[in-house]
Each structure stands twice: as structure tokens, then as C-alpha cells.
Design a protein around this motif. Structure first.
Motif, PDB file in Angstrom:
ATOM      1  N   GLN A   1       9.912  -3.176  -3.248  1.00 16.65           N
ATOM      2  CA  GLN A   1       9.582  -1.753  -3.237  1.00 16.65           C
ATOM      3  C   GLN A   1       8.462  -1.445  -2.246  1.00 16.65           C
ATOM      4  O   GLN A   1       8.493  -0.438  -1.550  1.00 16.65           O
ATOM      5  N   ILE A   2       7.477  -2.321  -2.172  1.00 14.67           N
ATOM      6  CA  ILE A   2       6.349  -2.112  -1.260  1.00 14.67           C
ATOM      7  C   ILE A   2       6.804  -2.246   0.195  1.00 14.67           C
ATOM      8  O   ILE A   2       6.417  -1.433   1.052  1.00 14.67           O
ATOM      9  N   LEU A   3       7.627  -3.248   0.484  1.00 13.49           N
ATOM     10  CA  LEU A   3       8.139  -3.396   1.844  1.00 13.49           C
ATOM     11  C   LEU A   3       8.931  -2.159   2.264  1.00 13.49           C
ATOM     12  O   LEU A   3       8.803  -1.681   3.397  1.00 13.49           O
ATOM     13  N   ASP A   4       9.724  -1.624   1.345  1.00 15.43           N
ATOM     14  CA  ASP A   4      10.478  -0.401   1.617  1.00 15.43           C
ATOM     15  C   ASP A   4       9.527   0.762   1.896  1.00 15.43           C
ATOM     16  O   ASP A   4       9.708   1.522   2.845  1.00 15.43           O
ATOM     17  N   PHE A   5       8.477   0.881   1.069  1.00 16.13           N
ATOM     18  CA  PHE A   5       7.486   1.950   1.248  1.00 16.13           C
ATOM     19  C   PHE A   5       6.779   1.818   2.592  1.00 16.13           C
ATOM     20  O   PHE A   5       6.622   2.786   3.322  1.00 16.13           O
TER      21      PHE A   5
ATOM     22  N   SER B   1       4.037   4.533  10.322  1.00 16.73           N
ATOM     23  CA  SER B   1       3.116   5.179  11.254  1.00 16.73           C
ATOM     24  C   SER B   1       1.713   5.343  10.673  1.00 16.73           C
ATOM     25  O   SER B   1       0.736   5.385  11.405  1.00 16.73           O
ATOM     26  N   GLY B   2       1.605   5.413   9.359  1.00 17.22           N
ATOM     27  CA  GLY B   2       0.300   5.577   8.730  1.00 17.22           C
ATOM     28  C   GLY B   2      -0.323   4.247   8.362  1.00 17.22           C
ATOM     29  O   GLY B   2       0.347   3.215   8.314  1.00 17.22           O
ATOM     30  N   GLU B   3      -1.634   4.260   8.122  1.00 20.53           N
ATOM     31  CA  GLU B   3      -2.328   3.050   7.710  1.00 20.53           C
ATOM     32  C   GLU B   3      -2.252   2.937   6.188  1.00 20.53           C
ATOM     33  O   GLU B   3      -2.520   3.899   5.475  1.00 20.53           O
ATOM     34  N   VAL B   4      -1.874   1.783   5.693  1.00 25.24           N
ATOM     35  CA  VAL B   4      -1.723   1.577   4.261  1.00 25.24           C
ATOM     36  C   VAL B   4      -2.546   0.353   3.866  1.00 25.24           C
ATOM     37  O   VAL B   4      -2.387  -0.718   4.435  1.00 25.24           O
ATOM     38  N   SER B   5      -3.424   0.545   2.874  1.00 26.25           N
ATOM     39  CA  SER B   5      -4.253  -0.577   2.435  1.00 26.25           C
ATOM     40  C   SER B   5      -3.654  -1.225   1.185  1.00 26.25           C
ATOM     41  O   SER B   5      -2.887  -0.606   0.448  1.00 26.25           O
ATOM     42  N   LEU B   6      -4.044  -2.475   0.968  1.00 23.35           N
ATOM     43  CA  LEU B   6      -3.600  -3.208  -0.208  1.00 23.35           C
ATOM     44  C   LEU B   6      -4.053  -2.497  -1.483  1.00 23.35           C
ATOM     45  O   LEU B   6      -3.309  -2.418  -2.460  1.00 23.35           O
ATOM     46  N   LEU B   7      -5.264  -1.942  -1.460  1.00 27.63           N
ATOM     47  CA  LEU B   7      -5.789  -1.229  -2.625  1.00 27.63           C
ATOM     48  C   LEU B   7      -4.949   0.010  -2.934  1.00 27.63           C
ATOM     49  O   LEU B   7      -4.618   0.268  -4.086  1.00 27.63           O
ATOM     50  N   GLU B   8      -4.575   0.767  -1.899  1.00 28.37           N
ATOM     51  CA  GLU B   8      -3.727   1.950  -2.099  1.00 28.37           C
ATOM     52  C   GLU B   8      -2.366   1.556  -2.683  1.00 28.37           C
ATOM     53  O   GLU B   8      -1.853   2.214  -3.586  1.00 28.37           O
ATOM     54  N   LEU B   9      -1.800   0.484  -2.133  1.00 23.78           N
ATOM     55  CA  LEU B   9      -0.498   0.030  -2.626  1.00 23.78           C
ATOM     56  C   LEU B   9      -0.582  -0.424  -4.078  1.00 23.78           C
ATOM     57  O   LEU B   9       0.301  -0.130  -4.883  1.00 23.78           O
ATOM     58  N   SER B  10      -1.663  -1.133  -4.423  1.00 27.23           N
ATOM     59  CA  SER B  10      -1.798  -1.611  -5.804  1.00 27.23           C
ATOM     60  C   SER B  10      -1.897  -0.440  -6.775  1.00 27.23           C
ATOM     61  O   SER B  10      -1.341  -0.488  -7.864  1.00 27.23           O
ATOM     62  N   LYS B  11      -2.568   0.629  -6.374  1.00 33.79           N
ATOM     63  CA  LYS B  11      -2.667   1.824  -7.236  1.00 33.79           C
ATOM     64  C   LYS B  11      -1.315   2.522  -7.349  1.00 33.79           C
ATOM     65  O   LYS B  11      -0.915   2.934  -8.434  1.00 33.79           O
TER      66      LYS B  11
ATOM     67  N   ILE C   1      -0.031  -2.179 -10.040  1.00 34.86           N
ATOM     68  CA  ILE C   1      -0.199  -3.626 -10.114  1.00 34.86           C
ATOM     69  C   ILE C   1      -1.604  -3.942  -9.624  1.00 34.86           C
ATOM     70  O   ILE C   1      -2.122  -3.275  -8.736  1.00 34.86           O
ATOM     71  N   SER C   2      -2.218  -4.941 -10.203  1.00 36.26           N
ATOM     72  CA  SER C   2      -3.582  -5.276  -9.800  1.00 36.26           C
ATOM     73  C   SER C   2      -3.606  -5.757  -8.347  1.00 36.26           C
ATOM     74  O   SER C   2      -2.629  -6.312  -7.840  1.00 36.26           O
ATOM     75  N   HIS C   3      -4.725  -5.537  -7.702  1.00 32.82           N
ATOM     76  CA  HIS C   3      -4.913  -5.923  -6.309  1.00 32.82           C
ATOM     77  C   HIS C   3      -4.628  -7.412  -6.100  1.00 32.82           C
ATOM     78  O   HIS C   3      -3.913  -7.803  -5.185  1.00 32.82           O
ATOM     79  N   SER C   4      -5.165  -8.248  -6.982  1.00 27.64           N
ATOM     80  CA  SER C   4      -4.986  -9.702  -6.833  1.00 27.64           C
ATOM     81  C   SER C   4      -3.537 -10.121  -7.089  1.00 27.64           C
ATOM     82  O   SER C   4      -2.997 -10.967  -6.374  1.00 27.64           O
ATOM     83  N   ALA C   5      -2.896  -9.533  -8.099  1.00 30.79           N
ATOM     84  CA  ALA C   5      -1.497  -9.876  -8.383  1.00 30.79           C
ATOM     85  C   ALA C   5      -0.595  -9.459  -7.225  1.00 30.79           C
ATOM     86  O   ALA C   5       0.315 -10.202  -6.840  1.00 30.79           O
ATOM     87  N   LEU C   6      -0.863  -8.298  -6.655  1.00 31.43           N
ATOM     88  CA  LEU C   6      -0.080  -7.829  -5.519  1.00 31.43           C
ATOM     89  C   LEU C   6      -0.235  -8.787  -4.342  1.00 31.43           C
ATOM     90  O   LEU C   6       0.745  -9.182  -3.712  1.00 31.43           O
TER      91      LEU C   6
END
Length: 191
Positions: A151-155, A161-171, A175-180
Motif C-alpha cells: 500500500q505504501i509503495l502504491d501511495f 512528485s511530493g516529498e514523503v517522510s517515513l513519519l508521515e507514512l507511519s501516521k 503503523i509505528s515508525h519502527s515497524a514500518l
């Protein structure tokens, strides 16, 4: 003392599922049956929600056909004596063609309508679910990539084109940042 069996079908979402200390990821199209005495929980949901159909059935429901069966394995042994299969209580199955979903839907409809012989119809549908479990017992679950990572790869591909952080994706994906980070590294090879 009678026991209850839960037949569960995941209709939407994905979650971490712990069943008798065995951990797995369940997602749309997965199904399983457990004795209610089994310990199971969904400690982490990877989507906004997880939706499921749960059919709780007292083993007495099977009694007319299955004698004094009090758990899932005894019911399997009654209906399928020639298979000699001891059903793994931690097994999760996947419904590749939608047939099991239709059995669950038919059980819900029969239960709601309560037409003549509805309990016989429900019993036969439950046996169809058991047959599906038996036929899929030795098949590995085809999961090429973790559901959340997919799902994240699809997103990310859609929002390249936009910047996406691991923290934003985890929210966003609950899913927790570390698990992601761990899941992503395991599945893709990089975090």
C-alpha cells in the motif's frame, strides 16, 4: 460443557493477528476458524479499519451430524474421516476465488431470513467452509509482499512528485515508525 467455534472472514483492511502465540498478517480475503478457547487478538491494524464477518457457532449445532464433537479437530475428523488431518489451529487461509466469501454471505442471509430449513442450509455452508479449509490446508499462502508495504509503495508511486517522510507514512498507514521501517527493509531491501 459445549464449546464455540468462530469462523472469521476478513472483508476489508489488514492487521497483525496473534493466534495461540503465532503471529501473522491477515488481510482482505483471509479466513480462519478457531475454537473460542483459543487466544487471538488484533494488536495492530494497518489500515483505517479492519472489517470481518464472524460466525460464532456452538458445537452443539453440529451435534446431530457430528455426534459429541466439541472442537474443530473433532468436527473435521467426523466429516472427513479418511483425511487423517489434524487441523493447525493457527492456520490462516486465503480465498483466491471469492467462493468462501459467498459462503459467509449466504450464512448471514440465511440467518437473517430464517426461512424453512435455514439451520440445515447454514450447516451445509459451514461444511463447505471446512472443505475449503481442508483443500487449502497444505497450500502456502501466496503473499509476495507485505500488505502495508504494498500500500505504501502504491501511495509513494502516486505521490512521487511530493516529498514523503517515513513519519508521515507511519501516521497515514496506522503503523509505528519502527515497524514500518523494519517491514519496508525486509520486503524491499531498503528503508
Amino acid at each position: 460443557m459445549s464449546n464455540t467455534i468462530e469462523f472469521v472472514y476478513i472483508t476489508e483492511g489488514a492487521a497483525k493477528h496473534i493466534l495461540n502465540d503465532s503471529e501473522s498478517i491477515i488481510e482482505k480475503g483471509d479466513y480462519f476458524a478457531v475454537d473460542v478457547s483459543s487466544e487471538h487478538e488484533f494488536p495492530e491494524v494497518f489500515s483505517k479499519s479492519i472489517d470481518m464477518i464472524i460466525c460464532s457457532v456452538n458445537t452443539d449445532f453440529f451435534m446431530s451430524a457430528a455426534g459429541k464433537a466439541r472442537n474443530l479437530n473433532e468436527i473435521f475428523k467426523y466429516y472427513f474421516p479418511s483425511t487423517n488431518v489434524n487441523i493447525d489451529k493457527n492456520k490462516i487461509y486465503h480465498d483466491d476465488d471469492g467462493s468462501v466469501f459467498s459462503y459467509f454471505n449466504d450464512i448471514l442471509n440465511e440467518s437473517a431470513l430464517r426461512l424453512v430449513a435455514y439451520t440445515d442450509k447454514i450447516s451445509s455452508l459451514l461444511v463447505q467452509i471446512l472443505i475449503s479449509m481442508l483443500r487449502n490446508y497444505n497450500l502456502p499462502r501466496e503473499k509476495n509482499i507485505d500488505f502495508v508495504v504494498e500500500q505504501i509503495l502504491d501511495f509513494v508511486n502516486k505521490n512521487f512528485s511530493g516529498e514523503v517522510s517515513l513519519l508521515e507514512l507511519s501516521k497515514q498507514f496506522f503503523i509505528s515508525h519502527s515497524a514500518l521501517s523494519q517491514n519496508f527493509k525486509r520486503e524491499v531491501g531498503t528503508s
